[in-house]
Design a protein around this motif. Structure first.
Motif, PDB file in Angstrom:
ATOM      1  N   HIS B  12       0.841  -1.212   0.000  1.00 50.18           N
ATOM      2  CA  HIS B  12       0.000   0.000   0.000  1.00 50.18           C
ATOM      3  C   HIS B  12       0.874   1.260   0.000  1.00 50.18           C
ATOM      4  N   GLY B  13       1.950   1.205  -0.766  1.00 51.23           N
ATOM      5  CA  GLY B  13       2.822   2.366  -0.906  1.00 51.23           C
ATOM      6  C   GLY B  13       3.844   2.526   0.211  1.00 51.23           C
ATOM      7  N   GLN B  14       3.745   1.717   1.269  1.00 46.02           N
ATOM      8  CA  GLN B  14       4.692   1.812   2.383  1.00 46.02           C
ATOM      9  C   GLN B  14       5.794   0.764   2.206  1.00 46.02           C
ATOM     10  N   GLU B  15       7.032   1.170   2.527  1.00 48.20           N
ATOM     11  CA  GLU B  15       8.140   0.214   2.428  1.00 48.20           C
ATOM     12  C   GLU B  15       8.153  -0.689   3.656  1.00 48.20           C
ATOM     13  N   ILE B  16       8.310  -1.980   3.421  1.00 48.47           N
ATOM     14  CA  ILE B  16       8.472  -2.893   4.563  1.00 48.47           C
ATOM     15  C   ILE B  16       9.687  -3.768   4.281  1.00 48.47           C
ATOM     16  N   GLU B  17      10.428  -4.085   5.343  1.00 50.40           N
ATOM     17  CA  GLU B  17      11.600  -4.942   5.165  1.00 50.40           C
ATOM     18  C   GLU B  17      11.240  -6.354   5.623  1.00 50.40           C
ATOM     19  N   VAL B  18      11.533  -7.317   4.778  1.00 47.80           N
ATOM     20  CA  VAL B  18      11.249  -8.714   5.126  1.00 47.80           C
ATOM     21  C   VAL B  18      12.566  -9.474   5.141  1.00 47.80           C
ATOM     22  N   VAL B  19      12.827 -10.181   6.238  1.00 48.47           N
ATOM     23  CA  VAL B  19      14.089 -10.930   6.338  1.00 48.47           C
ATOM     24  C   VAL B  19      13.896 -12.362   5.836  1.00 48.47           C
ATOM     25  N   ARG B  20      15.004 -12.962   5.467  1.00 44.76           N
ATOM     26  CA  ARG B  20      14.975 -14.329   4.923  1.00 44.76           C
ATOM     27  C   ARG B  20      14.478 -15.297   6.004  1.00 44.76           C
ATOM     28  N   ALA B  21      13.693 -16.275   5.568  1.00 42.66           N
ATOM     29  CA  ALA B  21      13.107 -17.230   6.514  1.00 42.66           C
ATOM     30  C   ALA B  21      14.178 -18.155   7.089  1.00 42.66           C
ATOM     31  N   ARG B  22      13.918 -18.646   8.282  1.00 36.58           N
ATOM     32  CA  ARG B  22      14.754 -19.708   8.849  1.00 36.58           C
ATOM     33  C   ARG B  22      14.127 -21.031   8.425  1.00 36.58           C
ATOM     34  N   PHE B  23      14.766 -22.125   8.835  1.00 34.49           N
ATOM     35  CA  PHE B  23      14.389 -23.441   8.318  1.00 34.49           C
ATOM     36  C   PHE B  23      12.906 -23.794   8.548  1.00 34.49           C
ATOM     37  N   GLY B  24      12.409 -23.548   9.760  1.00 33.77           N
ATOM     38  CA  GLY B  24      11.019 -23.896  10.084  1.00 33.77           C
ATOM     39  C   GLY B  24      10.030 -23.139   9.212  1.00 33.77           C
ATOM     40  N   ARG B  25      10.259 -21.844   9.074  1.00 37.98           N
ATOM     41  CA  ARG B  25       9.356 -21.024   8.267  1.00 37.98           C
ATOM     42  C   ARG B  25       9.512 -21.364   6.785  1.00 37.98           C
ATOM     43  N   HIS B 120      11.765 -35.181  13.500  1.00 36.68           N
ATOM     44  CA  HIS B 120      12.204 -36.470  14.028  1.00 36.68           C
ATOM     45  C   HIS B 120      13.606 -36.802  13.509  1.00 36.68           C
ATOM     46  N   LEU B 121      13.833 -36.502  12.237  1.00 35.67           N
ATOM     47  CA  LEU B 121      15.125 -36.775  11.596  1.00 35.67           C
ATOM     48  C   LEU B 121      16.259 -36.052  12.347  1.00 35.67           C
ATOM     49  N   PHE B 122      16.049 -34.756  12.604  1.00 35.29           N
ATOM     50  CA  PHE B 122      17.088 -33.950  13.261  1.00 35.29           C
ATOM     51  C   PHE B 122      17.187 -34.275  14.753  1.00 35.29           C
ATOM     52  N   ALA B 123      16.025 -34.400  15.384  1.00 40.25           N
ATOM     53  CA  ALA B 123      16.035 -34.626  16.835  1.00 40.25           C
ATOM     54  C   ALA B 123      16.708 -35.959  17.151  1.00 40.25           C
ATOM     55  N   SER B 124      16.431 -36.999  16.329  1.00 45.30           N
ATOM     56  CA  SER B 124      17.038 -38.302  16.635  1.00 45.30           C
ATOM     57  C   SER B 124      18.525 -38.321  16.275  1.00 45.30           C
ATOM     58  N   ALA B 125      18.938 -37.506  15.297  1.00 45.16           N
ATOM     59  CA  ALA B 125      20.360 -37.506  14.912  1.00 45.16           C
ATOM     60  C   ALA B 125      21.196 -36.631  15.842  1.00 45.16           C
ATOM     61  N   TYR B 126      20.677 -35.482  16.222  1.00 49.92           N
ATOM     62  CA  TYR B 126      21.502 -34.518  16.984  1.00 49.92           C
ATOM     63  C   TYR B 126      20.943 -34.173  18.368  1.00 49.92           C
ATOM     64  N   GLY B 127      19.754 -34.631  18.680  1.00 49.25           N
ATOM     65  CA  GLY B 127      19.162 -34.346  19.987  1.00 49.25           C
ATOM     66  C   GLY B 127      18.720 -32.901  20.150  1.00 49.25           C
ATOM     67  N   TRP B 128      18.461 -32.204  19.047  1.00 48.97           N
ATOM     68  CA  TRP B 128      18.055 -30.797  19.127  1.00 48.97           C
ATOM     69  C   TRP B 128      16.567 -30.662  19.446  1.00 48.97           C
ATOM     70  N   SER B 129      16.225 -29.504  20.000  1.00 45.41           N
ATOM     71  CA  SER B 129      14.804 -29.228  20.283  1.00 45.41           C
ATOM     72  C   SER B 129      14.137 -28.692  18.998  1.00 45.41           C
ATOM     73  N   ALA B 130      12.800 -28.667  19.025  1.00 39.80           N
ATOM     74  CA  ALA B 130      12.054 -28.179  17.850  1.00 39.80           C
ATOM     75  C   ALA B 130      12.440 -26.730  17.543  1.00 39.80           C
ATOM     76  N   ALA B 131      12.607 -25.913  18.602  1.00 37.45           N
ATOM     77  CA  ALA B 131      12.940 -24.496  18.398  1.00 37.45           C
ATOM     78  C   ALA B 131      14.310 -24.355  17.736  1.00 37.45           C
ATOM     79  N   GLU B 132      15.264 -25.194  18.158  1.00 42.55           N
ATOM     80  CA  GLU B 132      16.621 -25.127  17.570  1.00 42.55           C
ATOM     81  C   GLU B 132      16.589 -25.533  16.097  1.00 42.55           C
ATOM     82  N   ILE B 133      15.796 -26.541  15.791  1.00 45.44           N
ATOM     83  CA  ILE B 133      15.710 -27.021  14.396  1.00 45.44           C
ATOM     84  C   ILE B 133      15.048 -25.952  13.518  1.00 45.44           C
ATOM     85  N   GLU B 134      13.974 -25.355  14.043  1.00 46.16           N
ATOM     86  CA  GLU B 134      13.259 -24.315  13.282  1.00 46.16           C
ATOM     87  C   GLU B 134      14.149 -23.114  12.986  1.00 46.16           C
TER      88      GLU B 134
END
Lengths: 98, 227
Positions: B12-25, B120-134
Motif C-alpha cells: 500500500h505504498g509503504q516500504e516494509i523490510e522482510v528478512v529471509r526465513a529460517r528453516f522452520g518457516r 524427528h530426523l534432526f532430533a534423533s540424529a543430533y538431539g536438538w529441540s524443535a525451536a533449535e531445528i526451526e
C-alpha cells in the motif's frame, strides 16, 4: 472521460482480467504497448469478454456501459491496460502457470 | 557479492523490510508454494489469490488481507521477490532429483506430517529441540538432512550386506553373487554420468555387420569410376 475512471486492480481482479484477455494474447509479447498490439487485442475480443474486461478495469456494471459512448469505453479499456501494466501482468500470470 | 538476507517491499505504498526465513518457516513457505501450484492446476483464481496472500502473510508477518487489497503489482512483486529470497542457494541432490517411483500413501499419514518427519530426523540424529531445528539456516538444515539420509542409507546397506538375502544364488554361474541394495534415485548416479553413458557409442556385434565386399560410398572420390 467524465463517466469512466480507471481502477488500480488488486491481484484477484488482475488475474481475472488476464483470464479474459488470455485467448486473444499472442504467445510472445513485444516489450512496449504499440498501438497495433493493443488494437490487435481489441479486434480479436468477443463482445462479452471486452465488456467484462472494461467492467473489471472501471468497476462499472455491464448494464451501466449502455449509457456510455463507445469511444469513451475503448479509451478507458486501453488506458486501463496501460495503467495496470498489461505486459507485466501477462508475464506474472504465465510464470504462475495460468 | 553475498546474497541479501532481506528485501524491501512495497505494501500500500509503504516500504516494509522482510528478512529471509529460517528453516522452520521455509518449510511452511514451501508448503504454501505447493498449495499455490495446486490452485493454479485447478484454474481457480480465487483460490490462487487466497494462497498467494497466505504465502506472503507467512513470509512477511503482514496480514493476508493487506496483500489481498494491495495493487496487484505490489502483491505480484512481493511474491516473486520472497520466493527468490527464500530459495535454497545451493543445489541439493535430494531436492533436485525426482523419484521415479511414486511413494504410496501409508495408513499413518496425515496432513502436515512431513514437518514432524523432519523434526524427528534432526532430533534423533543430533538431539536438538524443535525451536533449535526451526531456527537453522535454510542451507544448513537441508545440508544436514542430506547427510543424515546418506548415513542412514549407508548403514542400511552395511546391515543388508551382512544378510543372506544380499547374495542370491545364480543358477547360470552356480555361484552366489552380491546384489547391492537399491539406492534412492538421488543417491544412485550423477545425472551427468547417466547422460554420458547414454551418449557412448558401443561396439557393433559381428552378427549385425554387413556381409561381403562393402563399398564405402562416403569415402569414394566424387566422379570416380567403378573398379
Amino acid at each position: 472521460m467524465a463517466g469512466l475512471t480507471i481502477k488500480k486492480l488488486t491481484l484477484e481482479e488482475a488475474l481475472r482480467l488476464y483470464l479474459r484477455l488470455r485467448p486473444y494474447l499472442p504467445e510472445t509479447l513485444t516489450s512496449d504497448y504499440t498501438v497495433s498490439f493493443l488494437r490487435q487485442i481489441v479486434g480479436r475480443m468477443s463482445a462479452r469478454d471486452y465488456a467484462e474486461a472494461v467492467c473489471l478495469l472501471t468497476g462499472k456494471q455491464i448494464s451501466e456501459l449502455d449509457q456510455i459512448d463507445s469511444y469513451e469505453i475503448l479509451e478507458a479499456f486501453l488506458q486501463g491496460l496501460i495503467a495496470n501494466r498489461l505486459l507485466d501482468l501477462v508475464s506474472f500470470s504465465r510464470s504462475l502457470g495460468l | 557479492m553475498p546474497s541479501p538476507n532481506s528485501v524491501i517491499l512495497l505494501l500500500h505504498g509503504q516500504e516494509i523490510e522482510v528478512v529471509r526465513a529460517r528453516f522452520g518457516r521455509w518449510f511452511c513457505l514451501e508448503d504454501g508454494k505447493a498449495k499455490v501450484e495446486e490452485a493454479v492446476g485447478q484454474r481457480d483464481v480465487g483460490l490462487v489469490v487466497e494462497r498467494v496472500c497466505a504465502y506472503l502473510s507467512a513470509a512477511s508477518d503482514q496480514p493476508a488481507q493487506a496483500w489481498r487489497d494491495a495493487p496487484w503489482g505490489e502483491t505480484a512483486l512481493a511474491y516473486l521477490a520472497l520466493d527468490r529470497l527464500n530459495a535454497p542457494r545451493q543445489g541439493f541432490p535430494f531436492l533436485s532429483v525426482r523419484e521415479t517411483r511414486k511413494s504410496e500413501k501409508v495408513a499413518w499419514d496425515y496432513t502436515g506430517r512431513e514437518w514432524y518427519v523432519w523434526l524427528h530426523l534432526f532430533a534423533s540424529a543430533y538431539g536438538w529441540s524443535a525451536a533449535e531445528i526451526e531456527d537453522l539456516e535454510i542451507e544448513v538444515g537441508l545440508g544436514l538432512a542430506g547427510e543424515i539420509l546418506v548415513e542412514e542409507q549407508l548403514q542400511r546397506e552395511f546391515v543388508y550386506s551382512l544378510s543372506e538375502t544380499a547374495y542370491p544364488y545364480n543358477p547360470t554361474t552356480k555361484k552366489s553373487e552380491f546384489k547391492p541394495l537399491a539406492r534412492p534415485a538421488w543417491m544412485s548416479l550423477d545425472p551427468q554420468a547417466v547422460l554420458a553413458k547414454a551418449r557412448q557409442v558401443g561396439k557393433v556385434p559381428a552378427a549385425f555387420l554387413p556381409v561381403g565386399n562393402v563399398i564405402d560410398l562416403w569415402r569414394r572420390p566424387l566422379g570416380g569410376t567403378d573398379d
